[in-house]
Design an enzyme around this catalytic site. Structure first.
Site, PDB file in Angstrom:
ATOM      1  N   GLY A 144      35.683  11.053 -12.371  1.00 22.75           N
ATOM      2  CA  GLY A 144      36.852  10.272 -11.941  1.00 22.75           C
ATOM      3  C   GLY A 144      38.194  10.879 -12.324  1.00 22.75           C
ATOM      4  O   GLY A 144      39.173  10.156 -12.505  1.00 22.75           O
ATOM      5  N   THR A 145      38.260  12.229 -12.401  1.00 19.08           N
ATOM      6  CA  THR A 145      39.568  12.820 -12.728  1.00 19.08           C
ATOM      7  C   THR A 145      40.544  12.629 -11.561  1.00 19.08           C
ATOM      8  O   THR A 145      41.741  12.452 -11.791  1.00 19.08           O
ATOM      9  CB  THR A 145      39.460  14.318 -13.103  1.00 19.08           C
ATOM     10  N   ASN A 146      40.040  12.652 -10.345  1.00 22.72           N
ATOM     11  CA  ASN A 146      40.925  12.357  -9.203  1.00 22.72           C
ATOM     12  C   ASN A 146      41.364  10.896  -9.230  1.00 22.72           C
ATOM     13  O   ASN A 146      42.515  10.585  -8.922  1.00 22.72           O
ATOM     14  CB  ASN A 146      40.240  12.686  -7.875  1.00 22.72           C
ATOM     15  N   MET A 206      29.415  10.607  -4.109  1.00 20.05           N
ATOM     16  CA  MET A 206      28.373  11.510  -3.634  1.00 20.05           C
ATOM     17  C   MET A 206      27.331  10.806  -2.758  1.00 20.05           C
ATOM     18  O   MET A 206      26.144  11.123  -2.805  1.00 20.05           O
ATOM     19  CB  MET A 206      27.698  12.217  -4.820  1.00 20.05           C
ATOM     20  N   ASN A 217      38.590  11.418   2.409  1.00 18.61           N
ATOM     21  CA  ASN A 217      37.697  12.050   1.421  1.00 18.61           C
ATOM     22  C   ASN A 217      38.326  13.352   0.942  1.00 18.61           C
ATOM     23  O   ASN A 217      39.051  14.003   1.692  1.00 18.61           O
ATOM     24  CB  ASN A 217      36.350  12.362   2.094  1.00 18.61           C
ATOM     25  N   HIS A 232      37.243  17.126  -0.483  1.00 19.48           N
ATOM     26  CA  HIS A 232      36.066  18.006  -0.547  1.00 19.48           C
ATOM     27  C   HIS A 232      36.469  19.344  -1.177  1.00 19.48           C
ATOM     28  O   HIS A 232      37.520  19.895  -0.836  1.00 19.48           O
ATOM     29  CB  HIS A 232      35.500  18.217   0.863  1.00 19.48           C
TER      30      HIS A 232
HETATM   31  C1  GAR Z   1      35.903  16.618  -6.804  1.00 19.46           C
HETATM   32  O1  GAR Z   1      36.093  17.970  -7.101  1.00 19.46           O
HETATM   33  C2  GAR Z   1      35.619  16.448  -5.323  1.00 19.46           C
HETATM   34  O2  GAR Z   1      36.194  17.441  -4.526  1.00 19.46           O
HETATM   35  C3  GAR Z   1      34.133  16.539  -5.268  1.00 19.46           C
HETATM   36  O3  GAR Z   1      33.689  15.882  -6.427  1.00 19.46           O
HETATM   37  C4  GAR Z   1      34.634  16.109  -7.463  1.00 19.46           C
HETATM   38  C5  GAR Z   1      34.852  14.814  -8.212  1.00 19.46           C
HETATM   39  O4  GAR Z   1      35.543  15.036  -9.399  1.00 19.46           O
HETATM   40  N1  GAR Z   1      33.630  15.901  -4.085  1.00 19.46           N
HETATM   41  C6  GAR Z   1      32.570  16.326  -3.420  1.00 19.46           C
HETATM   42  O5  GAR Z   1      31.898  17.271  -3.776  1.00 19.46           O
HETATM   43  C7  GAR Z   1      32.237  15.518  -2.205  1.00 19.46           C
HETATM   44  N2  GAR Z   1      31.334  16.215  -1.359  1.00 19.46           N
HETATM   45  P1  GAR Z   1      36.172  13.826 -10.203  1.00 19.46           P
HETATM   46  O6  GAR Z   1      35.081  12.758 -10.331  1.00 19.46           O
HETATM   47  O7  GAR Z   1      36.546  14.408 -11.524  1.00 19.46           O
HETATM   48  O8  GAR Z   1      37.373  13.327  -9.430  1.00 19.46           O
END
Ligand code: GAR
Length: 187
Positions: free
Chosen positions: A14-16, A88, A105, A107
Site C-alpha cells: 500500500g505504498t501507493n 492483484m 489502475n 501497472h
Molecule cells: C505497484 O508497483 C503496482 O504497479 C503493482 O503493484 C505494486 C503495489 O505496490 N501493480 C501490479 O503489479 C498490478 N498488475 P504498493 O502496494 O506498495 O502500492
C-alpha cells in the site's frame, strides 16, 4: 472544488495508497479517499487506512457474494471513483457493469508491453532498454484500457528485479497523482 469520493483497492504494502492519502490532503487534489478495499487480510497497506481513520473492508474473493459486499460498501460511502493500487485480482465484467463510474489502475511496465504478472523478471529477460509505469482506465481486458499517464527510465546493467521495482515505484508516486489531476482537470 468539490472533491470526488474515491475508493482504493490494494493487496499488499500500500505504498501507493499511502502516497495518494498524502496527496488527498491538498486542497486542489480532486479526490478524497473514503474507503479502502483489500482481498488480503494480511495486506500491510491496511495500516495506512487505520492510521488515517479511513474505513476499510477485507473481502473474501472465494465467496460468491464478495462483489455484492464491495458494491454495497461503495454505495454506503458514495464512491464515484476507484483506483487499483497493487490490487492483484481481476475486475470482473459483472463488476464493471454494476459500477458504471471510472476505475483506473497502475501497472509497473510501459504498457502495452508486459501486461500481467512478474513484470520485472520478464523485462530483464527481454533485455529492455527502458521501463517504467503506466496508469490506465480499467476495462474488461487485463491491462488494456486507455492510457492516462506513463513515466519511464533507462535500465542500467546494475539493475536487478529489486532495483527495477524500486525505481518504478518511485515514478509511480508521481504518475498516479498526475493521472488523477489529468482526469478531473476539466470537470
Ligand atoms: C505497484 O508497483 C503496482 O504497479 C503493482 O503493484 C505494486 C503495489 O505496490 N501493480 C501490479 O503489479 C498490478 N498488475 P504498493 O502496494 O506498495 O502500492
Amino acid at each position: 472544488m468539490v472533491k470526488k469520493n474515491a475508493c482504493i483497492f490494494i493487496s499488499g504494502k500500500g505504498t501507493n495508497l499511502s502516497n495518494l492519502i498524502k496527496k488527498s490532503r491538498d486542497y486542489n487534489f480532486p479526490i478524497n479517499i473514503r474507503l479502502v478495499v483489500t482481498n488480503n487480510k494480511e495486506a500491510k497497506g491496511i495500516i495506512h487506512a487505520k492510521k488515517n481513520s479511513i474505513p476499510y473492508i477485507v473481502i473474501n474473493t472465494n465467496s460468491r457474494y464478495f462483489e455484492n459486499q464491495i458494491i454495497t460498501n461503495l454505495n454506503i460511502h458514495n464512491i464515484s471513483f476507484i483506483c487499483l493500487a497493487g490490487y492483484m485480482k481481476i475486475i470482473s465484467k459483472n463488476f464493471l457493469k454494476r459500477f458504471r463510474k471510472t476505475i483506473i489502475n497502475i501497472h509497473p511496465s510501459l504498457l502495452p508491453k508486459f501486461k500481467g504478472l512478474n513484470t520485472f523478471s520478464r523485462i530483464l529477460k527481454n533485455k529492455e532498454v527502458k521501463t517504467g509505469c503506466t496508469v490506465h482506465y480499467v476495462n474488461e481486458k487485463l491491462d488494456e484500457g486507455n492510457i492516462i499517464n506513463k513515466k519511464s527510465f533507462f535500465i542500467t546493467k546494475q539493475d536487478d528485479e529489486a532495483k527495477l521495482k524500486y525505481k518504478t515505484q518511485k515514478l509511480e508516486y508521481f504518475a498516479f497523482p498526475e493521472a488523477i489531476y489529468k482526469i478531473f482537470k476539466d470537470n
